[in-house]
Design an enzyme around this catalytic site. Structure first.
Site, PDB file in Angstrom:
ATOM      1  N   CYS A  23      11.651  51.968  49.340  1.00 25.14           N
ATOM      2  CA  CYS A  23      10.953  51.589  48.108  1.00 25.14           C
ATOM      3  C   CYS A  23      10.744  52.832  47.236  1.00 25.14           C
ATOM      4  O   CYS A  23      10.735  53.949  47.698  1.00 25.14           O
ATOM      5  CB  CYS A  23       9.602  51.012  48.462  1.00 25.14           C
ATOM      6  SG  CYS A  23       9.689  49.714  49.679  1.00 25.14           S
ATOM      7  N   ARG A  63      18.101  54.744  45.779  1.00 26.45           N
ATOM      8  CA  ARG A  63      17.491  54.540  47.102  1.00 26.45           C
ATOM      9  C   ARG A  63      17.663  53.100  47.578  1.00 26.45           C
ATOM     10  O   ARG A  63      17.374  52.779  48.713  1.00 26.45           O
ATOM     11  CB  ARG A  63      15.999  54.875  47.031  1.00 26.45           C
ATOM     12  CG  ARG A  63      15.698  56.323  46.681  1.00 26.45           C
ATOM     13  CD  ARG A  63      14.304  56.443  46.108  1.00 26.45           C
ATOM     14  NE  ARG A  63      13.304  56.102  47.081  1.00 26.45           N
ATOM     15  CZ  ARG A  63      12.590  56.993  47.763  1.00 26.45           C
ATOM     16  NH1 ARG A  63      12.823  58.271  47.579  1.00 26.45           N
ATOM     17  NH2 ARG A  63      11.674  56.632  48.632  1.00 26.45           N
ATOM     18  N   TRP A 104      12.175  47.719  48.786  1.00 32.79           N
ATOM     19  CA  TRP A 104      13.239  47.530  49.791  1.00 32.79           C
ATOM     20  C   TRP A 104      12.571  46.690  50.867  1.00 32.79           C
ATOM     21  O   TRP A 104      11.776  47.212  51.659  1.00 32.79           O
ATOM     22  CB  TRP A 104      13.671  48.893  50.317  1.00 32.79           C
ATOM     23  CG  TRP A 104      14.604  48.879  51.476  1.00 32.79           C
ATOM     24  CD1 TRP A 104      14.278  48.882  52.805  1.00 32.79           C
ATOM     25  CD2 TRP A 104      16.029  48.873  51.442  1.00 32.79           C
ATOM     26  NE1 TRP A 104      15.397  48.880  53.579  1.00 32.79           N
ATOM     27  CE2 TRP A 104      16.484  48.871  52.777  1.00 32.79           C
ATOM     28  CE3 TRP A 104      16.968  48.861  50.428  1.00 32.79           C
ATOM     29  CZ2 TRP A 104      17.832  48.864  53.100  1.00 32.79           C
ATOM     30  CZ3 TRP A 104      18.315  48.870  50.767  1.00 32.79           C
ATOM     31  CH2 TRP A 104      18.736  48.860  52.076  1.00 32.79           C
ATOM     32  N   ASN A 140       4.623  52.021  49.846  1.00 27.63           N
ATOM     33  CA  ASN A 140       5.834  52.304  50.625  1.00 27.63           C
ATOM     34  C   ASN A 140       5.405  52.448  52.067  1.00 27.63           C
ATOM     35  O   ASN A 140       4.390  53.079  52.343  1.00 27.63           O
ATOM     36  CB  ASN A 140       6.467  53.635  50.183  1.00 27.63           C
ATOM     37  CG  ASN A 140       7.300  53.478  48.940  1.00 27.63           C
ATOM     38  OD1 ASN A 140       7.401  52.383  48.409  1.00 27.63           O
ATOM     39  ND2 ASN A 140       7.874  54.565  48.472  1.00 27.63           N
ATOM     40  N   GLY A 141       6.199  51.927  53.003  1.00 30.73           N
ATOM     41  CA  GLY A 141       5.897  52.123  54.418  1.00 30.73           C
ATOM     42  C   GLY A 141       5.592  50.797  55.090  1.00 30.73           C
ATOM     43  O   GLY A 141       5.883  49.723  54.563  1.00 30.73           O
ATOM     44  N   GLU A 172      31.819  57.145  69.177  1.00 28.15           N
ATOM     45  CA  GLU A 172      31.145  57.278  67.881  1.00 28.15           C
ATOM     46  C   GLU A 172      31.395  58.661  67.295  1.00 28.15           C
ATOM     47  O   GLU A 172      31.646  58.810  66.100  1.00 28.15           O
ATOM     48  CB  GLU A 172      29.644  57.006  68.039  1.00 28.15           C
ATOM     49  CG  GLU A 172      28.805  57.215  66.790  1.00 28.15           C
ATOM     50  CD  GLU A 172      29.253  56.414  65.576  1.00 28.15           C
ATOM     51  OE1 GLU A 172      30.071  55.476  65.737  1.00 28.15           O
ATOM     52  OE2 GLU A 172      28.833  56.734  64.462  1.00 28.15           O
ATOM     53  N   LYS A 183      33.150  59.464  63.648  1.00 31.85           N
ATOM     54  CA  LYS A 183      32.502  60.304  62.627  1.00 31.85           C
ATOM     55  C   LYS A 183      33.450  61.399  62.156  1.00 31.85           C
ATOM     56  O   LYS A 183      33.631  61.626  60.967  1.00 31.85           O
ATOM     57  CB  LYS A 183      31.220  60.931  63.197  1.00 31.85           C
ATOM     58  CG  LYS A 183      30.071  59.997  63.395  1.00 31.85           C
ATOM     59  CD  LYS A 183      29.317  59.653  62.133  1.00 31.85           C
ATOM     60  CE  LYS A 183      29.750  58.436  61.414  1.00 31.85           C
ATOM     61  NZ  LYS A 183      29.818  57.155  62.045  1.00 31.85           N
ATOM     62  N   GLU A 243      36.619  60.047  60.214  1.00 29.73           N
ATOM     63  CA  GLU A 243      36.434  59.312  58.951  1.00 29.73           C
ATOM     64  C   GLU A 243      35.951  60.218  57.818  1.00 29.73           C
ATOM     65  O   GLU A 243      36.130  59.874  56.647  1.00 29.73           O
ATOM     66  CB  GLU A 243      35.503  58.124  59.119  1.00 29.73           C
ATOM     67  CG  GLU A 243      34.044  58.443  59.303  1.00 29.73           C
ATOM     68  CD  GLU A 243      33.176  57.177  59.289  1.00 29.73           C
ATOM     69  OE1 GLU A 243      33.425  56.260  58.489  1.00 29.73           O
ATOM     70  OE2 GLU A 243      32.256  57.115  60.099  1.00 29.73           O
ATOM     71  N   HIS A 292      45.425  60.124  83.155  1.00 29.17           N
ATOM     72  CA  HIS A 292      46.426  59.041  83.142  1.00 29.17           C
ATOM     73  C   HIS A 292      47.268  59.066  81.865  1.00 29.17           C
ATOM     74  O   HIS A 292      47.748  58.032  81.405  1.00 29.17           O
ATOM     75  CB  HIS A 292      45.711  57.689  83.293  1.00 29.17           C
ATOM     76  CG  HIS A 292      44.975  57.563  84.578  1.00 29.17           C
ATOM     77  ND1 HIS A 292      45.593  57.375  85.801  1.00 29.17           N
ATOM     78  CD2 HIS A 292      43.647  57.677  84.849  1.00 29.17           C
ATOM     79  CE1 HIS A 292      44.686  57.349  86.760  1.00 29.17           C
ATOM     80  NE2 HIS A 292      43.502  57.520  86.215  1.00 29.17           N
ATOM     81  N   LYS A 322      31.503  51.638  51.937  1.00 29.79           N
ATOM     82  CA  LYS A 322      30.275  51.628  52.731  1.00 29.79           C
ATOM     83  C   LYS A 322      30.111  50.287  53.442  1.00 29.79           C
ATOM     84  O   LYS A 322      29.702  50.233  54.579  1.00 29.79           O
ATOM     85  CB  LYS A 322      29.054  51.882  51.845  1.00 29.79           C
ATOM     86  CG  LYS A 322      27.730  51.904  52.605  1.00 29.79           C
ATOM     87  CD  LYS A 322      27.726  52.928  53.718  1.00 29.79           C
ATOM     88  CE  LYS A 322      26.516  52.861  54.603  1.00 29.79           C
ATOM     89  NZ  LYS A 322      26.657  53.731  55.801  1.00 29.79           N
TER      90      LYS A 322
END
Ligand code: AGP
Length: 608
Positions: free
Chosen positions: A2, A27, A75, A101-102, A481, A485, A488, A504, A603
């Site tokens: 927010c 944001r 948000w 906010n929060g 992962e 990262k 990409e 192997h 995204k």
């Protein structure tokens, strides 16, 4: 995340506030609102949708004589994104307007108490308790009233408050969510982030937890625990683009650094003394939990990698068989599902086409569907029957970082809940894991503090065209992962391998100087892992260990070692991924790649 903007001075408050909220749009938000006071009436206008929707209403019903006001871009966390849930919120009477906010963790109990005392609520938000509490305690001084109200709150909150009973004052209060004061001449400002202030002032005061600011056109005074305090003035030297990234060079680095807060927010209010309240929050009954005979996790990319970790967590703690599927494969393999399957859909954006299609297929076949997503109001969030939100805040960089670690936190809570519900997990073991979970945000911060050491490794790795990531068990899941990262955003070819699988075939690719990133957090597998790494070293591989176990050995078989804080092996992925995120980031920077917007990628992949 927010956005908050407040103003008091000589200008038309709505101009400053709308302009400020627009500078915070990056944001991410789903609704916007404003409260203006022109000394006669406290006027509130708020709507779901973009700022332009709010501006349309304001131009039809202007209040340009208002010299004081607060504004908010929301948000959504508690309550769907709609006009009613948008901020500002008022109480039973339009005497107070509050933006926030929060997350107020104890809002449910406060709401129940207020309703029992006759207050009428109209929104689904946690924020709405604030104006009602102010109505009860206000006795002529707004700062005093705000101090009394925040003393009743638990959680994280940045507040801005105005009242029709004091036409000259805006109150700001900060607890665990940023608020910055902008100092002007005959005017003063507040905002949740610096970009909103830059057109008007660069003289700022950053509020600390527990600080309250009283803004008037004549000046700003600061208080803590009811007593006046002095605050340092900080001159902002950033340009506007840098300010959106809070001074970081890229959103990705900012979001890596936001992980301690994102994890704290995601865990906030979900860890109880004896377990978690997850089942209640997402609407899973005890019978539903006992009736699960299989779990199927479906996701893409980083979310899929989180699902792999979730598989181990759920199988270990709840002793339920778990399958993990790429969403792009799931629907086309004509999966055999049944009503006793629990399908867990994971998606940061909540809009990935393949993942959404998988959710619909699971519902079509009558499964119970839990959706883990970071965006309230997203398609996955709306169509999931049981929704578990991560509270990472908007993730702007294409490369997912804080979404991944908060997905792991959510999956850990889920595994604990399922284990307790099926009595396969002792309460004492659950409490041990929850204690460890509480430590993770701080420990992630400790790892980020090693950034310079990781940057040095990245600068070496950046010279290579092929990099390998190896691990066993959960370390292999995190290696996947890490490889994603790196490739990409730096465009270096990277592969992850189960360490025991190297011999192997892939070992043929390891030659002198080939970087191999080795993860060591699973003590029960360390001996095997050590011998796998020794095989790499014997071929001249350049080994980088990311380790939290077998300290006596990893140092001797690694060219470089990044030590992690100690934690339970089941919680280790939330820590071991952080050096890999930083490694990828600094390698990409070294190679001059477009870190936040890597070539060919989006995204959110909203097409199949
Ligand atoms: C991760 O760094 C990538 N950007 C990508 O793999 C992403 O995780 C994937 O597209 C899934 O996105 P979602 O979580 O929004 O569904």
């Amino acid at each position: 995340m927010c956005g908050i903007v407040g103003y008091v001075g000589q200008r038309a408050a709505e101009d400053v506030i709308i302009d400020g909220l627009r500078r915070l749009e990056y944001r991410g938000y789903d609704s916007a609102g404003i409260a203006l006071f022109n000394e006669q009436e406290l006027f509130v206008e708020k709507h779901a949708g973009r700022l332009s929707v709010l501006e349309g209403y304001l131009s039809a019903n202007p209040h340009r004589d208002a010299r004081l006001g607060i504004g908010h871009t929301r948000w959504a966390t508690h309550g769907a994104p709609n006009d009613v849930n948008a901020h500002p919120h008022t109480g039973c009477t339009p005497r107070f307007a509050v933006v926030h906010n929060g997350i107020i963790e104890n809002y449910n109990e406060l709401r129940r108490e207020l309703m029992a005392r006759g207050h009428r609520f109209v929104t689904e938000t946690d924020t709405e308790v604030l104006p009602h509490l102010l109505e009860e305690v206000y006795a002529g001084d707004l700062a005093t009233a705000v101090f009394e109200v925040v003393a009743k709150l638990r959680g994280a909150y940045a507040l801005a408050v105005v009242t029709s009973e004091d036409p000259n004052t805006v109150i700001a209060y900060r607890q665990d969510s940023p608020l910055i004061i902008g100092l002007g001449q005959g005017e003063n400002f507040l905002a949740s982030d610096i970009p909103a202030l830059l057109p008007y002032t660069r003289q700022t005061v950053v509020l600390d937890d527990g600080d309250l600011a009283v803004l008037r056109s004549s000046g700003v005074s600061f208080y803590r625990e009811g007593k006046e305090i002095e605050k340092d003035i900080f001159t902002v030297t950033w340009d506007e683009v840098a300010a959106e990234k809070a001074g970081f060079d890229h959103f990705m680095l900012k979001e890596i650094h936001e992980q301690p807060k994102a994890l704290r927010d995601t865990l906030s209010g979900r860890i109880l003394e004896q377990g978690t309240n997850l089942a209640e929050e997402i609407g899973l009954t005890s019978d539903m939990i006992k009736g699960i005979n299989r779990v199927v996790v479906v996701a893409c990319g980083t979310a899929y990698h989180a699902g792999l970790v979730g598989k181990t967590l759920i199988e270990r703690l709840a002793r339920i068989h778990v399958e993990v599927d790429y969403a792009s494969e799931f629907r086309y393999r004509q999966p055999v599902l049944n009503p006793n399957d629990l399908v867990i859909i994971i998606s940061q954006s909540g809009e990935t086409a393949d993942t959404l299609a998988a959710l619909r297929e699971a519902k079509r076949q009558g499964c119970t569907v839990v959706a883990i997503t970071n965006v309230v109001g997203s398609s996955v969030s709306r169509e999931g029957q049981h929704v578990l939100h991560t509270w990472a805040g908007p993730e702007i960089a294409v490369a997912s970082t804080k979404a991944y670690t908060t997905q792991l936190a959510a999956l850990t809570l889920m595994a604990i809940e399922l284990g307790l519900g099926r009595k396969t997990l002792k309460v004492t073991r659950a409490q041990e894991l929850l204690r460890g979970l509480r430590e993770i945000p701080l420990q992630v911060g400790e790892i980020i503090a090693q950034a310079e050491k990781i940057k040095a490794v990245a600068e070496h790795v950046a010279k290579s065209e092929h990099v390998f990531f190896i691990g066993r068990g959960l370390d292999f899941n995190v290696a996947l992962e890490g490889a994603l990262k790196l490739k990409e955003i730096s465009y270096i070819h990277a592969e992850a391998y189960a360490a025991g699988e190297l011999k192997h075939g892939t070992l043929a690719l390891i030659t002198a100087g080939t970087p191999v990133i080795c993860l060591f957090t699973q003590a029960e597998l360390q001996e095997k892992m050590v011998s796998n790494v020794e095989v790499v070293r014997a071929r001249g591989g350049y080994t980088v260990s990311i380790s939290s176990c077998c300290a006596d050995v990893t140092g001797t078989i690694s060219d470089v070692e990044i030590r992690l804080p100690e934690t339970d092996p089941l919680l280790a992925p939330m820590l071991s991924v952080v050096p890999l995120q930083l490694l990828a980031y600094y390698a990409a920077v070294t190679r001059g790649a477009d870190v936040d917007k890597p070539r060919n990628l989006a995204k959110s992949v909203t097409v199949e």
